[in-house]
Write a protein that holds these residues in place. Structure first.
Motif, PDB file in Angstrom:
ATOM      1  N   ILE A 177     -19.117   2.444  -3.897  1.00 52.44           N
ATOM      2  CA  ILE A 177     -18.185   1.987  -2.875  1.00 52.44           C
ATOM      3  C   ILE A 177     -16.874   1.625  -3.567  1.00 52.44           C
ATOM      4  O   ILE A 177     -16.861   0.820  -4.497  1.00 52.44           O
ATOM      5  CB  ILE A 177     -18.727   0.755  -2.124  1.00 52.44           C
ATOM      6  CG1 ILE A 177     -20.146   0.997  -1.618  1.00 52.44           C
ATOM      7  CG2 ILE A 177     -17.777   0.369  -0.984  1.00 52.44           C
ATOM      8  CD1 ILE A 177     -20.294   2.136  -0.630  1.00 52.44           C
ATOM      9  N   GLY A 178     -15.794   2.219  -3.117  1.00 49.29           N
ATOM     10  CA  GLY A 178     -14.497   1.965  -3.717  1.00 49.29           C
ATOM     11  C   GLY A 178     -13.654   1.003  -2.893  1.00 49.29           C
ATOM     12  O   GLY A 178     -13.838   0.871  -1.686  1.00 49.29           O
ATOM     13  N   VAL A 179     -12.729   0.339  -3.566  1.00 52.99           N
ATOM     14  CA  VAL A 179     -11.681  -0.440  -2.913  1.00 52.99           C
ATOM     15  C   VAL A 179     -10.356   0.068  -3.476  1.00 52.99           C
ATOM     16  O   VAL A 179     -10.184   0.138  -4.696  1.00 52.99           O
ATOM     17  CB  VAL A 179     -11.824  -1.946  -3.186  1.00 52.99           C
ATOM     18  CG1 VAL A 179     -10.707  -2.733  -2.501  1.00 52.99           C
ATOM     19  CG2 VAL A 179     -13.190  -2.451  -2.730  1.00 52.99           C
ATOM     20  N   LYS A 185      -5.296   7.185  -0.787  1.00 54.06           N
ATOM     21  CA  LYS A 185      -6.141   6.910  -1.949  1.00 54.06           C
ATOM     22  C   LYS A 185      -7.601   6.818  -1.524  1.00 54.06           C
ATOM     23  O   LYS A 185      -8.494   7.333  -2.216  1.00 54.06           O
ATOM     24  CB  LYS A 185      -5.686   5.627  -2.645  1.00 54.06           C
ATOM     25  CG  LYS A 185      -4.351   5.771  -3.374  1.00 54.06           C
ATOM     26  CD  LYS A 185      -3.951   4.507  -4.111  1.00 54.06           C
ATOM     27  CE  LYS A 185      -2.645   4.704  -4.869  1.00 54.06           C
ATOM     28  NZ  LYS A 185      -2.221   3.489  -5.602  1.00 54.06           N
ATOM     29  N   CYS A 186      -7.866   6.184  -0.388  1.00 55.43           N
ATOM     30  CA  CYS A 186      -9.251   6.065   0.077  1.00 55.43           C
ATOM     31  C   CYS A 186      -9.838   7.434   0.417  1.00 55.43           C
ATOM     32  O   CYS A 186     -11.015   7.694   0.128  1.00 55.43           O
ATOM     33  CB  CYS A 186      -9.314   5.133   1.279  1.00 55.43           C
ATOM     34  SG  CYS A 186      -9.155   3.383   0.837  1.00 55.43           S
ATOM     35  N   ASP A 191     -13.478  11.900  -0.402  1.00 51.13           N
ATOM     36  CA  ASP A 191     -13.540  13.355  -0.204  1.00 51.13           C
ATOM     37  C   ASP A 191     -13.576  14.140  -1.510  1.00 51.13           C
ATOM     38  O   ASP A 191     -14.270  15.157  -1.609  1.00 51.13           O
ATOM     39  CB  ASP A 191     -12.347  13.827   0.630  1.00 51.13           C
ATOM     40  CG  ASP A 191     -12.396  13.290   2.054  1.00 51.13           C
ATOM     41  OD1 ASP A 191     -13.326  12.518   2.366  1.00 51.13           O
ATOM     42  OD2 ASP A 191     -11.500  13.631   2.848  1.00 51.13           O
ATOM     43  N   GLU A 192     -12.835  13.699  -2.522  1.00 53.83           N
ATOM     44  CA  GLU A 192     -12.761  14.453  -3.776  1.00 53.83           C
ATOM     45  C   GLU A 192     -13.668  13.890  -4.877  1.00 53.83           C
ATOM     46  O   GLU A 192     -14.196  14.651  -5.683  1.00 53.83           O
ATOM     47  CB  GLU A 192     -11.318  14.524  -4.271  1.00 53.83           C
ATOM     48  CG  GLU A 192     -10.409  15.368  -3.375  1.00 53.83           C
ATOM     49  CD  GLU A 192      -9.055  15.619  -4.013  1.00 53.83           C
ATOM     50  OE1 GLU A 192      -9.002  15.909  -5.229  1.00 53.83           O
ATOM     51  OE2 GLU A 192      -8.043  15.518  -3.286  1.00 53.83           O
ATOM     52  N   LEU A 193     -13.817  12.572  -4.901  1.00 53.31           N
ATOM     53  CA  LEU A 193     -14.635  11.962  -5.946  1.00 53.31           C
ATOM     54  C   LEU A 193     -16.088  11.789  -5.515  1.00 53.31           C
ATOM     55  O   LEU A 193     -16.967  11.623  -6.354  1.00 53.31           O
ATOM     56  CB  LEU A 193     -14.055  10.602  -6.354  1.00 53.31           C
ATOM     57  CG  LEU A 193     -12.678  10.643  -7.025  1.00 53.31           C
ATOM     58  CD1 LEU A 193     -12.167   9.228  -7.259  1.00 53.31           C
ATOM     59  CD2 LEU A 193     -12.705  11.423  -8.335  1.00 53.31           C
ATOM     60  N   GLY A 194     -16.322  11.784  -4.193  1.00 54.05           N
ATOM     61  CA  GLY A 194     -17.696  11.714  -3.712  1.00 54.05           C
ATOM     62  C   GLY A 194     -18.265  10.319  -3.563  1.00 54.05           C
ATOM     63  O   GLY A 194     -19.485  10.149  -3.452  1.00 54.05           O
ATOM     64  N   VAL A 299     -15.750  16.566 -16.294  1.00 59.18           N
ATOM     65  CA  VAL A 299     -14.428  17.137 -15.992  1.00 59.18           C
ATOM     66  C   VAL A 299     -14.478  18.659 -16.070  1.00 59.18           C
ATOM     67  O   VAL A 299     -13.967  19.366 -15.183  1.00 59.18           O
ATOM     68  CB  VAL A 299     -13.361  16.574 -16.959  1.00 59.18           C
ATOM     69  CG1 VAL A 299     -12.048  17.334 -16.813  1.00 59.18           C
ATOM     70  CG2 VAL A 299     -13.125  15.087 -16.678  1.00 59.18           C
ATOM     71  N   ALA A 300     -15.106  19.196 -17.111  1.00 60.01           N
ATOM     72  CA  ALA A 300     -15.155  20.650 -17.302  1.00 60.01           C
ATOM     73  C   ALA A 300     -15.900  21.351 -16.177  1.00 60.01           C
ATOM     74  O   ALA A 300     -15.575  22.492 -15.815  1.00 60.01           O
ATOM     75  CB  ALA A 300     -15.801  20.976 -18.652  1.00 60.01           C
ATOM     76  N   THR A 301     -16.901  20.670 -15.595  1.00 55.94           N
ATOM     77  CA  THR A 301     -17.700  21.276 -14.525  1.00 55.94           C
ATOM     78  C   THR A 301     -17.168  20.943 -13.136  1.00 55.94           C
ATOM     79  O   THR A 301     -17.754  21.354 -12.130  1.00 55.94           O
ATOM     80  CB  THR A 301     -19.168  20.823 -14.619  1.00 55.94           C
ATOM     81  OG1 THR A 301     -19.228  19.391 -14.577  1.00 55.94           O
ATOM     82  CG2 THR A 301     -19.799  21.313 -15.916  1.00 55.94           C
ATOM     83  N   GLY A 302     -16.082  20.186 -13.070  1.00 56.26           N
ATOM     84  CA  GLY A 302     -15.480  19.876 -11.775  1.00 56.26           C
ATOM     85  C   GLY A 302     -16.151  18.763 -11.007  1.00 56.26           C
ATOM     86  O   GLY A 302     -15.797  18.500  -9.854  1.00 56.26           O
ATOM     87  N   LYS A 303     -17.100  18.063 -11.622  1.00 54.42           N
ATOM     88  CA  LYS A 303     -17.764  16.955 -10.934  1.00 54.42           C
ATOM     89  C   LYS A 303     -16.900  15.696 -10.933  1.00 54.42           C
ATOM     90  O   LYS A 303     -17.066  14.822 -10.073  1.00 54.42           O
ATOM     91  CB  LYS A 303     -19.114  16.668 -11.583  1.00 54.42           C
ATOM     92  CG  LYS A 303     -20.134  17.793 -11.385  1.00 54.42           C
ATOM     93  CD  LYS A 303     -21.446  17.487 -12.071  1.00 54.42           C
ATOM     94  CE  LYS A 303     -22.450  18.621 -11.856  1.00 54.42           C
ATOM     95  NZ  LYS A 303     -23.715  18.392 -12.601  1.00 54.42           N
ATOM     96  N   LEU A 304     -15.996  15.607 -11.893  1.00 53.77           N
ATOM     97  CA  LEU A 304     -15.007  14.526 -11.933  1.00 53.77           C
ATOM     98  C   LEU A 304     -13.635  15.181 -11.901  1.00 53.77           C
ATOM     99  O   LEU A 304     -13.271  15.899 -12.825  1.00 53.77           O
ATOM    100  CB  LEU A 304     -15.189  13.675 -13.199  1.00 53.77           C
ATOM    101  CG  LEU A 304     -14.120  12.599 -13.471  1.00 53.77           C
ATOM    102  CD1 LEU A 304     -13.948  11.672 -12.278  1.00 53.77           C
ATOM    103  CD2 LEU A 304     -14.492  11.810 -14.724  1.00 53.77           C
TER     104      LEU A 304
END
Length: 338
Positions: A177-179, A185-186, A191-194, A299-304
């Motif tokens: 859960i992000g703040v 940013k949210c 959507d992109e970071l999951g 990063v290389a695999t696009g998961k981050l």
């Protein structure tokens, strides 16, 4: 040897930092001695910790000396070498500071690290696959120690550190859960970071309101919190923290101008038998190889997929830094120098 432009710390801030604290100068690059290499910096890292070092008071690191080049991480290319370990054209990472070139002793351990830019862009070695990423990894893995199904909250979730915390938590089967500040940013965080959810703290005027939003996003409470900001967000998290929850204290950006940061509910540390631990990632060099391997793969695999905000040219560094302290950046704040 090339002419070098540098940004110095000219005077210490009185309260809020301003552009007048810095001074842009031009100097001559000295000729290389045996064992030295000349690095042309491509990117300069701007990080919140630099604000604390501008002060003269007690901290975990020595204050930035006045009249000297502002210290900071850099990536770039070797353009001249008198060291057999480094060839012209090698991509390297170091602490070159706020300047266009640096002369480095290539024999001194830890001063320069060669980079493989085949699958990871060079700029990412100052962010997700650099100090911010390892900071995220250490605080999450070694202090919060997430278990599958637990709920982990991170503040400044769209930033260089926070974004990596959430992705690493998801990799371990936890809820993230992000703040963050603002709908854009949210949206990126979910959507992109999951991340499972992201709360816009700007929509809440007090800790109770933010705590209610956290309660809805974290119906089973909060098991771990990665702290980057302090203030309102920390108070709100405390109200939803579970027994035996863990807090990794990484940054307190709410107090970087010297203001006190009151804590509204310190009694909950005892009530919930919480573990609260501050850390400085440079004191844990033993974890860097393991952390960088995982981060580089993500990063290389696009998961981050880290975001970057890039200012152009050394002249832009002071204002970009001040913007970072006010949250104007989106993701990792860099300055492109070449």
């Amino acid at each position: 040897m090339p002419t070098n432009r540098q940004v110095l710390l000219d005077n210490r801030p009185k309260g809020e930092a301003t552009a007048s604290n810095f001074k842009l100068v031009t100097s001559e690059t000295p000729a290389l001695q045996d064992g030295q290499v000349l690095v042309r910096h491509h990117y300069l890292s701007l990080d919140p910790y630099m604000r604390g070092r501008m002060n003269e008071g007690k901290s975990y690191a020595q204050p930035q000396p006045l009249g000297q080049v502002m210290q900071g991480g850099t990536v770039g290319e070797v353009v001249e070498s008198r060291n057999p370990k480094f060839a012209v054209g090698d991509k390297v990472q170091g602490m070159g500071g706020w300047q266009e070139y640096s002369v480095v002793d290539g024999n001194q351990a830890g001063m320069l690290r060669k980079l493989d830019t085949t699958h990871v862009p060079i700029s990412q070695y100052l962010g997700a696959v650099g100090m911010p990423g390892v900071t995220a990894w250490y605080g999450l893995v070694k202090i919060i120690e997430p278990k599958e199904g637990q709920t982990i909250v991170v503040s400044a979730a769209s930033g260089a550190v926070g974004s990596a915390v959430g992705v690493l938590a998801k990799q371990r089967g936890a809820r993230a859960i992000g703040v963050a500040g603002g709908p854009d940013k949210c949206k990126y965080v979910t959507d992109e970071l999951g991340f499972d959810a992201c709360i816009d703290y700007r929509q809440h005027k007090d800790a109770r309101s933010l705590a209610q939003a956290l309660k809805e996003a974290c119906p089973n409470g909060i098991d771990g919190y990665f702290e980057n900001v302090g203030g309102l967000v920390l108070d709100a998290v405390m109200l939803q923290a579970n027994a035996f929850s863990r807090i990794a204290m990484c940054g307190m950006i709410a107090g970087y101008n010297g203001e006190p940061i009151p804590m509204a509910y310190p009694q909950l540390i005892l009530t919930n038998r919480m573990r609260v631990e501050g850390f400085i990632v440079s004191e844990h060099m033993e974890v860097w190889p393991e952390a960088l391997k995982e981060l580089g793969t993500l990063v290389a695999t696009g998961k981050l997929r880290p975001r970057e905000t890039v200012a152009q040219g050394l002249d832009a560094a002071p204002e970009a830094f001040l913007g970072l302290l006010k949250g104007r950046n989106f993701g990792k704040q860099l300055v492109k120098l070449a």
